[in-house]
Design a protein around this motif. Structure first.
Motif, PDB file in Angstrom:
ATOM      1  N   ARG A 107       0.822  -1.208   0.000  1.00  0.00           N
ATOM      2  CA  ARG A 107       0.000   0.000   0.000  1.00  0.00           C
ATOM      3  C   ARG A 107       0.858   1.260   0.000  1.00  0.00           C
ATOM      4  O   ARG A 107       0.552   2.238  -0.688  1.00  0.00           O
ATOM      5  CB  ARG A 107      -0.940  -0.022   1.204  1.00  0.00           C
ATOM      6  CG  ARG A 107      -2.227  -0.806   0.961  1.00  0.00           C
ATOM      7  CD  ARG A 107      -3.172  -0.654   2.135  1.00  0.00           C
ATOM      8  NE  ARG A 107      -2.900  -1.648   3.161  1.00  0.00           N
ATOM      9  CZ  ARG A 107      -3.374  -1.596   4.393  1.00  0.00           C
ATOM     10  NH1 ARG A 107      -4.114  -0.564   4.770  1.00  0.00           N
ATOM     11  NH2 ARG A 107      -3.101  -2.549   5.265  1.00  0.00           N
ATOM     12  N   VAL A 108       1.926   1.239   0.776  1.00  0.00           N
ATOM     13  CA  VAL A 108       2.815   2.399   0.812  1.00  0.00           C
ATOM     14  C   VAL A 108       3.494   2.590  -0.540  1.00  0.00           C
ATOM     15  O   VAL A 108       3.611   3.711  -1.055  1.00  0.00           O
ATOM     16  CB  VAL A 108       3.864   2.250   1.933  1.00  0.00           C
ATOM     17  CG1 VAL A 108       4.866   3.401   1.890  1.00  0.00           C
ATOM     18  CG2 VAL A 108       3.191   2.205   3.293  1.00  0.00           C
ATOM     19  N   GLY A 132       6.553   7.076   8.754  1.00  0.00           N
ATOM     20  CA  GLY A 132       6.324   5.917   9.608  1.00  0.00           C
ATOM     21  C   GLY A 132       7.621   5.452  10.245  1.00  0.00           C
ATOM     22  O   GLY A 132       8.674   5.442   9.596  1.00  0.00           O
ATOM     23  N   ARG A 133       7.534   5.050  11.510  1.00  0.00           N
ATOM     24  CA  ARG A 133       8.744   4.599  12.206  1.00  0.00           C
ATOM     25  C   ARG A 133       8.341   3.628  13.298  1.00  0.00           C
ATOM     26  O   ARG A 133       7.346   3.829  13.996  1.00  0.00           O
ATOM     27  CB  ARG A 133       9.480   5.801  12.826  1.00  0.00           C
ATOM     28  CG  ARG A 133      10.861   5.492  13.377  1.00  0.00           C
ATOM     29  CD  ARG A 133      11.511   6.791  13.836  1.00  0.00           C
ATOM     30  NE  ARG A 133      12.907   6.600  14.189  1.00  0.00           N
ATOM     31  CZ  ARG A 133      13.350   6.202  15.384  1.00  0.00           C
ATOM     32  NH1 ARG A 133      12.466   5.971  16.374  1.00  0.00           N
ATOM     33  NH2 ARG A 133      14.641   6.047  15.624  1.00  0.00           N
ATOM     34  N   PHE A 134       9.141   2.526  13.442  1.00  0.00           N
ATOM     35  CA  PHE A 134       8.831   1.559  14.496  1.00  0.00           C
ATOM     36  C   PHE A 134      10.084   0.774  14.846  1.00  0.00           C
ATOM     37  O   PHE A 134      10.942   0.516  14.005  1.00  0.00           O
ATOM     38  CB  PHE A 134       7.720   0.598  14.062  1.00  0.00           C
ATOM     39  CG  PHE A 134       7.033  -0.075  15.208  1.00  0.00           C
ATOM     40  CD1 PHE A 134       6.000   0.559  15.878  1.00  0.00           C
ATOM     41  CD2 PHE A 134       7.422  -1.335  15.636  1.00  0.00           C
ATOM     42  CE1 PHE A 134       5.355  -0.049  16.948  1.00  0.00           C
ATOM     43  CE2 PHE A 134       6.800  -1.954  16.701  1.00  0.00           C
ATOM     44  CZ  PHE A 134       5.755  -1.306  17.359  1.00  0.00           C
ATOM     45  N   THR A 135      10.134   0.392  16.131  1.00  0.00           N
ATOM     46  CA  THR A 135      11.269  -0.383  16.648  1.00  0.00           C
ATOM     47  C   THR A 135      10.752  -1.661  17.289  1.00  0.00           C
ATOM     48  O   THR A 135       9.760  -1.632  18.036  1.00  0.00           O
ATOM     49  CB  THR A 135      12.054   0.432  17.693  1.00  0.00           C
ATOM     50  OG1 THR A 135      12.487   1.661  17.107  1.00  0.00           O
ATOM     51  CG2 THR A 135      13.257  -0.353  18.183  1.00  0.00           C
ATOM     52  N   ALA A 145       2.768   4.285   8.721  1.00  0.00           N
ATOM     53  CA  ALA A 145       2.729   5.177   7.560  1.00  0.00           C
ATOM     54  C   ALA A 145       1.344   5.182   6.921  1.00  0.00           C
ATOM     55  O   ALA A 145       0.842   6.228   6.503  1.00  0.00           O
ATOM     56  CB  ALA A 145       3.790   4.753   6.547  1.00  0.00           C
ATOM     57  N   CYS A 146       0.716   4.013   6.863  1.00  0.00           N
ATOM     58  CA  CYS A 146      -0.630   3.922   6.274  1.00  0.00           C
ATOM     59  C   CYS A 146      -1.637   4.740   7.076  1.00  0.00           C
ATOM     60  O   CYS A 146      -2.513   5.409   6.519  1.00  0.00           O
ATOM     61  CB  CYS A 146      -1.082   2.465   6.204  1.00  0.00           C
ATOM     62  SG  CYS A 146      -0.216   1.479   4.963  1.00  0.00           S
ATOM     63  N   LYS A 147      -1.518   4.694   8.392  1.00  0.00           N
ATOM     64  CA  LYS A 147      -2.430   5.466   9.239  1.00  0.00           C
ATOM     65  C   LYS A 147      -2.202   6.964   9.066  1.00  0.00           C
ATOM     66  O   LYS A 147      -3.163   7.741   8.988  1.00  0.00           O
ATOM     67  CB  LYS A 147      -2.237   5.060  10.698  1.00  0.00           C
ATOM     68  CG  LYS A 147      -2.743   3.663  11.019  1.00  0.00           C
ATOM     69  CD  LYS A 147      -2.518   3.325  12.486  1.00  0.00           C
ATOM     70  CE  LYS A 147      -3.045   1.922  12.816  1.00  0.00           C
ATOM     71  NZ  LYS A 147      -2.815   1.566  14.245  1.00  0.00           N
TER      72      LYS A 147
END
Length: 822
Positions: free
Chosen positions: A762-763, A798-801, A816-818
């Protein structure tokens, strides 16, 4: 052989030029050297002479034209087929001469220097390898006398019936065609001025007004005349009036005066006529072509040789009727000729497809046509869908072949061996090496839909032609393309009867390595593996829990009991879950053995399992071999069943999406816990997954839950399917999988377009639609966790750990989608 090759090359080069010289080409005389030919008669009373018997077409031939909001069609049938006739050189010379003259008429070619003329035969039959000659018919036989008269007329030796000798009041004159002997120009008569010295200009102008947008005032201005001229006779207006108008405005009248000076025909009746529409301007379409038109009602197309009498430019011709002679064919007969290029293109394609289908032992149909059509030929009807299905079937056949081989080895080596015989490079070169079915001469590849790859050679004993070097073919047909065609043919053979045994025979004929071992009904069933699924009333908001076919859930006490007594657990699976009793229980045992040795005895797989049963010895191997087999069986089953169940127009992307939805680790893991299929009820990762999994969530939401799915669950399920397959073959597998996918397959085939794409896809799609640059950056932090950042045009969206790299990437894309609201 060298003479044959040079002859074929010469003829092929001649056809590639798409031209016909008046002198009879060698390929025509050679085809009839045995004094035999075959006559077939169409429902339009046109005869086709061919050099060999033609095959029956597998679907009606409909010739479409656009005449309003919806296309209309004429169905052309065979009145009779393949009447044997004697065809000596004199006969073929006459027939060929007739065809040349007839085509010259179609293309409006001048008879001057006839041998210097080049007739565009490519536009006539639109490519191909059969030699079609058109002949007139009388009492279902060739009318040689008519041909002789026609040739004499076109040569100017004799003339037809003059228009002045016909009844001018006959309404049928409008349906006749007339020609001018000097130019051989064919024309349509629209009106006759029988008494030019008695009829007034006012009457002539009324005729123009009826067939144009002119008004009386505009006509007077056009010809620069006043009111007094309207009362004059037409003869005076045409022959004596001194015009002040521009020359181009009165060209037809000036030409008429030239005829009058030459032949002194002032008192003759006059005909208003227009030249017939040439074949290039007539728009007919085959069924494939009309389906691919983007806008069928954009403009009305000409579909008759007789153009409309539109006098907007006053471009009609005027001539004394004594100079016009009746053409041998009527407007209706000529219109039938104009349908021939489209008809012969469709007919020829059906014949080629029929021959090709017969060569691989299946019935000709639209699927065979699709299998040998490239996307450049037809973007809607091509091999890409079939290639996706054929890839899954070939993967299954190759897996069975390497697994049942003479050497019992570990699954990694078997996977490599499978890749070696199913990769595009191997398949393409193997197919080219043997030149099976003359494949290069059948494939439809050009975008303008008028020509076949390597035309004509099929008619010149192509079986004896030496294969071209692989380097020459790579310039026109890539090896990967040949592999795709090969896989589409596998799908075509399978879909003919939904039988894997037919595919095995097809590959055996091709000498492909997957067919080296004898076929058994257990692995290559003659019965269909495609099952009928009922489509219950469903809604796109249903959850995984709504779609699962429920089984009795185990209590904690039962789970603890089964944890200690594996034999009882396997009995429970056989009676309540699988509903199938294993003949060899050791195959079932192995499917739940997660870890073990790669290979304990060097025996072929079937013989190995028989050894375990006879010696009453459990296997020490892990379930990886059964997992490899089960994965291929699952994919083959899902793709074959979904291919026939989808109720909307789908694409290869849709089929790929089905695999992602119904064969993903996440989906299979959910199936495993719902059916109590697990090797260890007390495994921490499995228990954590059971607690975090969301079975009540809408199924159309992307079913990856962004938690680390215990791959052992999906591996165990695949190994169980592989165990059922190795013990009982396809029959118990189909029964079990239909129970598992009872509602999932109908739901996915109905609401596939509503199911979300993967967040990463989607991104990517969003970035492409906005023409932005997407960048995914990852790095490992000091605490050992993975960090992912999604950037579009340099901006972090978007970023996540997370401790697991895949989860971090998916969560970052979800974030990122949100943010992007996609």
């Amino acid at each position: 052989m060298s003479d044959l090759k040079s002859e074929c090359q010469e003829i092929n080069n001649w056809f590639i030029k798409n031209t016909f010289q008046y002198e009879i080409p060698h390929c025509f005389t050679a085809s009839y050297k045995n004094d035999k030919a075959y006559l077939s008669i169409l429902s339009t009373n046109i005869g086709l002479v061919t050099s060999r018997p033609i095959l029956q077409n597998y679907r009606p031939i409909k010739i479409y034209h656009i005449d309003g909001p919806q296309p209309e069609y004429t169905e052309v049938l065979f009145k009779s087929v393949n009447q044997e006739i004697v065809f000596d050189y004199v006969s073929i010379s006459r027939v060929f001469d007739y065809n040349v003259r007839l085509q010259m008429s179609w293309y409006m070619l001048s008879p001057k220097n006839i041998k210097a003329h080049t007739i565009n035969f490519h536009n006539f039959i639109n490519g191909g390898y059969r030699n079609y000659l058109i002949v007139p018919i009388i009492n279902d036989q060739i009318d040689y006398e008519f041909m002789q008269e026609f040739i004499k007329q076109r040569e100017g030796l004799v003339n037809g019936l003059c228009l002045k000798d016909l009844n001018l009041d006959d309404q049928g004159i409008a349906d006749q065609l007339f020609y001018i002997p000097k130019t051989q120009q064919v024309n349509c008569i629209y009106a006759i001025i029988s008494q030019p010295w008695k009829q007034t200009v006012d009457e002539y102008f009324n005729l123009i007004i009826q067939n144009s947008k002119f008004t009386l005032e505009q006509l007077k201005e056009y010809y620069c005349i006043d009111e007094t001229i309207l009362k004059k006779t037409i003869g005076y207006f045409f022959y004596e009036h001194q015009f002040k108008a521009k020359t181009e405005n009165i060209n037809p009248i000036l030409q008429l005066r030239s005829y009058q000076n030459q032949f002194n025909q002032r008192d003759s009746a006059l005909a208003i006529f227009k030249q017939v529409t040439t074949i290039q301007r007539v728009q007919f379409y085959s069924e494939d072509q009309i389906n691919s038109l983007e806008n069928k009602s954009q403009n009305l197309k000409i579909h008759t040789c007789k153009p409309k009498l539109e006098l907007n430019s006053l471009s009609t011709h005027i001539m004394p009727i004594s100079n016009l002679y009746r053409y041998p064919f009527t407007v209706n007969q000529y219109d039938n000729f104009l349908m021939l290029p489209t008809f012969l293109l469709e007919l020829e394609q059906q014949f080629i497809i029929s021959e090709f289908a017969n060569s691989i032992g299946i019935e000709p149909n639209l699927r065979v046509q699709r299998a040998i059509s490239r996307a450049s030929y037809n973007r809607d009807i091509n091999y890409e869908l079939l290639e996706t299905l054929g890839d899954s079937i070939l993967k299954y056949l190759a897996t069975v072949s390497v697994s049942l081989g003479p050497q019992n080895t570990n699954e990694n080596i078997l996977s490599d061996q499978r890749s070696q015989i199913v990769n595009n490079n191997f398949i393409g070169k193997h197919l080219f090496k043997y030149q099976y079915f003359g494949l290069f001469h059948y494939v439809r590849s050009l975008g303008h839909q008028t020509k076949w790859f390597s035309p004509v050679l099929q008619n010149i004993h192509s079986n004896h032609i030496q294969p071209e070097p692989i380097k020459q073919v790579s310039a026109t047909m890539l090896v990967t393309f040949l592999a795709d065609i090969f896989e589409s043919l596998i799908a075509t053979v399978f879909l003919d009867k939904d039988s894997l045994y037919d595919v095995y025979k097809f590959l055996l004929h091709l000498r492909h390595p997957v067919s080296y071992y004898p076929a058994t009904d257990k692995y290559y069933p003659r019965k269909p593996i495609v099952q009928q699924y009922q489509f219950p009333i469903m809604h796109n908001y249903m959850s995984f829990k709504d779609l699962i076919n429920p089984v009795r859930q185990l209590s904690e006490a039962e789970k603890q009991y089964f944890q200690k007594n594996q034999l009882e657990y396997l009995n429970y699976l056989q009676t309540e879950v699988i509903e199938y009793q294993f003949h060899n229980k050791y195959i079932l045992y192995e499917s739940f053995r997660v870890q073990g040795s790669n290979m304990d005895l060097d025996l072929p797989l079937e013989l190995y399992y028989k050894f375990l049963l006879n010696s009453n010895t459990p296997s020490t191997r892990g379930h990886q071999m059964l997992e490899l087999i089960g994965d291929a069986v699952l994919e083959c089953y899902i793709m074959c069943n979904c291919f026939n169940q989808i109720i909307f127009k789908f694409t290869p992307t849709n089929l790929y999406k089905i695999k992602m939805v119904l064969l993903s680790n996440s989906f299979l893991s959910k199936i495993a816990i719902c059916y109590n299929i697990m090797h260890n009820f007390q495994d921490t990762a499995i228990l954590q997954f059971i607690e975090t999994v969301k079975l009540d969530e809408k199924f159309t939401y992307y079913n990856g839950n962004f938690v680390r799915v215990p791959k052992v669950l999906s591996d165990t399920f695949e190994a169980l399917v592989g165990a059922i397959f190795m013990d009982g073959g396809w029959q118990p597998v189909c029964k079990f999988l239909k129970k598992v996918y009872l509602k999932f397959i109908p739901f996915v085939c109905t609401y596939l377009n509503d199911i979300d794409d993967h967040v990463i896809d989607r991104v990517h799609q969003y970035s492409a639609s906005k023409q932005g640059h997407m960048d995914i950056k990852s790095f490992k932090q000091e605490n050992g966790q993975f960090c992912y950042e999604i950037r579009i045009d340099g901006q972090i969206v978007g970023r996540f750990t997370h401790e697991h790299e895949r989860v971090a990437k998916e969560k970052a894309c979800e974030s990122a989608c949100k943010k992007l609201k996609i």
